[in-house]
Design a protein around this motif. Structure first.
Motif, mmCIF file in Angstrom:
data_model
loop_
_atom_site.group_PDB
_atom_site.id
_atom_site.type_symbol
_atom_site.label_atom_id
_atom_site.label_comp_id
_atom_site.label_asym_id
_atom_site.label_seq_id
_atom_site.Cartn_x
_atom_site.Cartn_y
_atom_site.Cartn_z
ATOM 1 N N LEU A 1 120.432 111.918 80.093
ATOM 2 C CA LEU A 1 119.130 111.279 79.926
ATOM 3 C C LEU A 1 118.108 112.199 79.265
ATOM 4 O O LEU A 1 117.002 111.769 78.954
ATOM 5 N N ARG A 2 118.479 113.447 79.062
ATOM 6 C CA ARG A 2 117.532 114.417 78.510
ATOM 7 C C ARG A 2 117.897 114.879 77.099
ATOM 8 O O ARG A 2 117.072 115.466 76.410
ATOM 9 N N LEU A 3 119.130 114.611 76.687
ATOM 10 C CA LEU A 3 119.567 115.010 75.357
ATOM 11 C C LEU A 3 119.256 113.924 74.334
ATOM 12 O O LEU A 3 119.092 112.749 74.683
ATOM 13 N N ARG A 4 119.201 114.315 73.075
ATOM 14 C CA ARG A 4 119.033 113.344 71.990
ATOM 15 C C ARG A 4 120.426 112.893 71.561
ATOM 16 O O ARG A 4 121.212 113.671 71.035
ATOM 17 N N LEU A 5 120.739 111.629 71.820
ATOM 18 C CA LEU A 5 122.062 111.093 71.528
ATOM 19 C C LEU A 5 122.025 110.296 70.228
ATOM 20 O O LEU A 5 121.158 109.443 70.040
ATOM 21 N N VAL A 6 122.968 110.588 69.340
ATOM 22 C CA VAL A 6 123.030 109.921 68.043
ATOM 23 C C VAL A 6 124.366 109.190 67.944
ATOM 24 O O VAL A 6 125.426 109.797 68.096
ATOM 25 N N ALA A 7 124.324 107.888 67.704
ATOM 26 C CA ALA A 7 125.544 107.112 67.482
ATOM 27 C C ALA A 7 125.844 107.095 65.992
ATOM 28 O O ALA A 7 124.973 106.780 65.181
ATOM 29 N N THR A 8 127.063 107.454 65.619
ATOM 30 C CA THR A 8 127.374 107.572 64.195
ATOM 31 C C THR A 8 128.857 107.358 63.937
ATOM 32 O O THR A 8 129.648 107.171 64.867
ATOM 33 N N GLU A 9 129.229 107.380 62.663
ATOM 34 C CA GLU A 9 130.624 107.286 62.228
ATOM 35 C C GLU A 9 131.005 108.592 61.531
ATOM 36 O O GLU A 9 130.133 109.338 61.061
ATOM 37 N N ASP A 10 132.305 108.864 61.429
ATOM 38 C CA ASP A 10 132.733 110.149 60.870
ATOM 39 C C ASP A 10 132.323 110.336 59.407
ATOM 40 O O ASP A 10 131.901 111.428 59.007
ATOM 41 N N VAL A 11 132.403 109.286 58.606
ATOM 42 C CA VAL A 11 132.033 109.407 57.190
ATOM 43 C C VAL A 11 130.537 109.692 57.061
ATOM 44 O O VAL A 11 130.111 110.559 56.279
ATOM 45 N N GLU A 12 129.733 108.981 57.822
ATOM 46 C CA GLU A 12 128.281 109.184 57.794
ATOM 47 C C GLU A 12 127.922 110.588 58.260
ATOM 48 O O GLU A 12 127.041 111.252 57.698
ATOM 49 N N LEU A 13 128.609 111.057 59.282
ATOM 50 C CA LEU A 13 128.348 112.384 59.825
ATOM 51 C C LEU A 13 128.671 113.472 58.808
ATOM 52 O O LEU A 13 127.866 114.382 58.573
ATOM 53 N N ALA A 14 129.838 113.386 58.198
ATOM 54 C CA ALA A 14 130.242 114.383 57.201
ATOM 55 C C ALA A 14 129.278 114.390 56.016
ATOM 56 O O ALA A 14 128.952 115.463 55.474
ATOM 57 N N ALA A 15 128.791 113.218 55.610
ATOM 58 C CA ALA A 15 127.822 113.149 54.508
ATOM 59 C C ALA A 15 126.522 113.834 54.884
ATOM 60 O O ALA A 15 125.894 114.506 54.047
ATOM 61 N N SER A 16 126.106 113.700 56.145
ATOM 62 C CA SER A 16 124.857 114.343 56.580
ATOM 63 C C SER A 16 125.000 115.857 56.587
ATOM 64 O O SER A 16 124.066 116.581 56.265
ATOM 65 N N TRP A 17 126.172 116.365 56.961
ATOM 66 C CA TRP A 17 126.401 117.814 56.928
ATOM 67 C C TRP A 17 126.262 118.345 55.510
ATOM 68 O O TRP A 17 125.630 119.380 55.289
ATOM 69 N N LYS A 18 126.846 117.627 54.568
ATOM 70 C CA LYS A 18 126.791 118.058 53.178
ATOM 71 C C LYS A 18 125.360 118.021 52.654
ATOM 72 O O LYS A 18 124.917 118.933 51.944
ATOM 73 N N ALA A 19 124.615 116.981 53.026
ATOM 74 C CA ALA A 19 123.243 116.826 52.534
ATOM 75 C C ALA A 19 122.296 117.868 53.106
ATOM 76 O O ALA A 19 121.371 118.315 52.425
ATOM 77 N N THR A 20 122.515 118.283 54.345
ATOM 78 C CA THR A 20 121.594 119.213 55.004
ATOM 79 C C THR A 20 122.092 120.656 54.998
ATOM 80 O O THR A 20 121.370 121.561 55.408
ATOM 81 N N GLY A 21 123.329 120.873 54.546
ATOM 82 C CA GLY A 21 123.878 122.226 54.548
ATOM 83 C C GLY A 21 124.319 122.692 55.916
ATOM 84 O O GLY A 21 124.446 123.894 56.158
ATOM 85 N N ARG A 22 124.586 121.763 56.810
ATOM 86 C CA ARG A 22 125.032 122.133 58.154
ATOM 87 C C ARG A 22 126.498 122.568 58.115
ATOM 88 O O ARG A 22 127.336 121.915 57.499
ATOM 89 N N MET A 23 126.809 123.678 58.780
ATOM 90 C CA MET A 23 128.180 124.165 58.846
ATOM 91 C C MET A 23 128.850 123.579 60.081
ATOM 92 O O MET A 23 128.331 123.700 61.195
ATOM 93 N N ALA A 24 129.988 122.950 59.887
ATOM 94 C CA ALA A 24 130.687 122.279 60.987
ATOM 95 C C ALA A 24 131.936 123.059 61.380
ATOM 96 O O ALA A 24 132.730 123.465 60.532
ATOM 97 N N PHE A 25 132.089 123.259 62.678
ATOM 98 C CA PHE A 25 133.254 123.934 63.234
ATOM 99 C C PHE A 25 133.980 122.946 64.145
ATOM 100 O O PHE A 25 133.358 122.277 64.965
ATOM 101 N N ALA A 26 135.282 122.881 64.022
ATOM 102 C CA ALA A 26 136.075 121.985 64.866
ATOM 103 C C ALA A 26 136.930 122.801 65.810
ATOM 104 O O ALA A 26 137.561 123.785 65.413
ATOM 105 N N ALA A 27 136.945 122.392 67.073
ATOM 106 C CA ALA A 27 137.804 123.049 68.055
ATOM 107 C C ALA A 27 139.225 122.544 67.867
ATOM 108 O O ALA A 27 139.492 121.347 67.958
ATOM 109 N N MET A 28 140.135 123.467 67.579
ATOM 110 C CA MET A 28 141.535 123.106 67.338
ATOM 111 C C MET A 28 142.420 123.918 68.280
ATOM 112 O O MET A 28 142.071 125.037 68.669
ATOM 113 N N VAL A 29 143.548 123.360 68.633
ATOM 114 C CA VAL A 29 144.489 124.122 69.452
ATOM 115 C C VAL A 29 145.087 125.229 68.597
ATOM 116 O O VAL A 29 145.273 125.070 67.390
ATOM 117 N N PRO A 30 145.359 126.398 69.181
ATOM 118 C CA PRO A 30 145.854 127.531 68.389
ATOM 119 C C PRO A 30 147.316 127.386 68.000
ATOM 120 O O PRO A 30 148.043 126.534 68.508
#
Length: 251
Positions: free
Chosen positions: A130-159
């Motif tokens: 109830l205190r966080l800012r929650l954003v509902a989105t889709e993967d394509v829209e999200l990836a486009a926003s990263w590219k537009a804003t220069g946000r660096m995305a890290f994914a947690a992957m199994v080693p």
């Protein structure tokens, strides 16, 4: 949305709009507790309302307005947590509680995630949902926003190249996790992407991210619970490691 727990009700009172506060007696409500309306009820009504088997002095419940999803990805802060198909409410709640504690105040929820207002999720998050800012989105829209804003995305992957399902990064090895505040090194901010255990990330998200993994003892376990891995990675990417073990004031 009904909050059931004296601690939860009082902790969240300054942060949410309480439309109705339920108590057995006016003395049960600390002075200054924000609320629009106080409703006094009998113990049987309080048990029926809350589902609790035992109620007594101090028992509180509150009807609050639930979080409204945003769709504005451009306004996210420097640290963005992204959850892809995390369905278990206990895991979701733990991740949200950790995110709030470590300053990841924007959480992007992709399809398949459980409802953050779920009772179990709300309890596990201790009201963080109830205190966080929650954003509902889709993967394509999200990836486009990263590219537009220069946000660096890290994914947690199994080693060690363990398959993560849905074609997302199978055969790829995560990098060793950083022990610094990565947000300081990326003016556009950072995103940490976590997928559900078993099916993992979507292929499109995995391709848009750098891969991180939590180093584990070879041959020990195949992977970590998503909430555990997420907590470790959020702490690492928040610059928390240098402060672990430091003496606290008064101790």
């Amino acid at each position: 949305m009904l909050l059931v727990s004296r601690t939860l009700v009082l902790d969240l009172a300054p942060h949410v709009h309480t439309s109705n506060l339920f108590a057995l007696s006016p003395e049960d409500v600390p002075e200054g507790t924000p609320h629009s309306n106080l409703t006094l009820v009998t113990p049987p009504v309080m048990r029926k309302l809350t589902g609790l088997q035992s109620v007594g002095p101090g028992t509180l419940a509150a009807e609050v307005l639930r979080n409204v999803y945003s769709h504005d990805l451009a306004s996210c802060g420097p640290r963005q947590l992204v959850l892809d198909g995390v369905q278990d409410p206990g895991n979701m709640g733990t991740l949200l509680r950790t995110a709030l504690a470590l300053g990841w105040t924007d959480v992007a929820l992709l399809p398949g995630c459980c409802d953050p207002g779920n009772d179990k999720c709300l309890r596990a998050s201790q009201g963080a949902s109830l205190r966080l800012r929650l954003v509902a989105t889709e993967d394509v829209e999200l990836a486009a926003s990263w590219k537009a804003t220069g946000r660096m995305a890290f994914a947690a992957m199994v080693p060690e190249g363990t398959a993560v399902g849905r074609g997302g990064g199978a055969g790829k090895k995560g990098r060793a996790l950083p022990s610094l505040d990565v947000a300081d090194g990326y003016p556009g901010g950072v995103a940490l992407v976590l997928g559900a255990e078993g099916r993992g990330l979507s292929a499109s998200l995995a391709r848009a991210c750098l891969h991180l993994s939590v180093p584990m003892v070879p041959g020990s376990v195949q992977s970590l619970n998503v909430a555990v891995a997420g907590a470790i990675l959020m702490a690492a990417c928040s610059g928390a490691w240098p402060h672990l073990g430091e003496p606290q004031d008064g101790r």
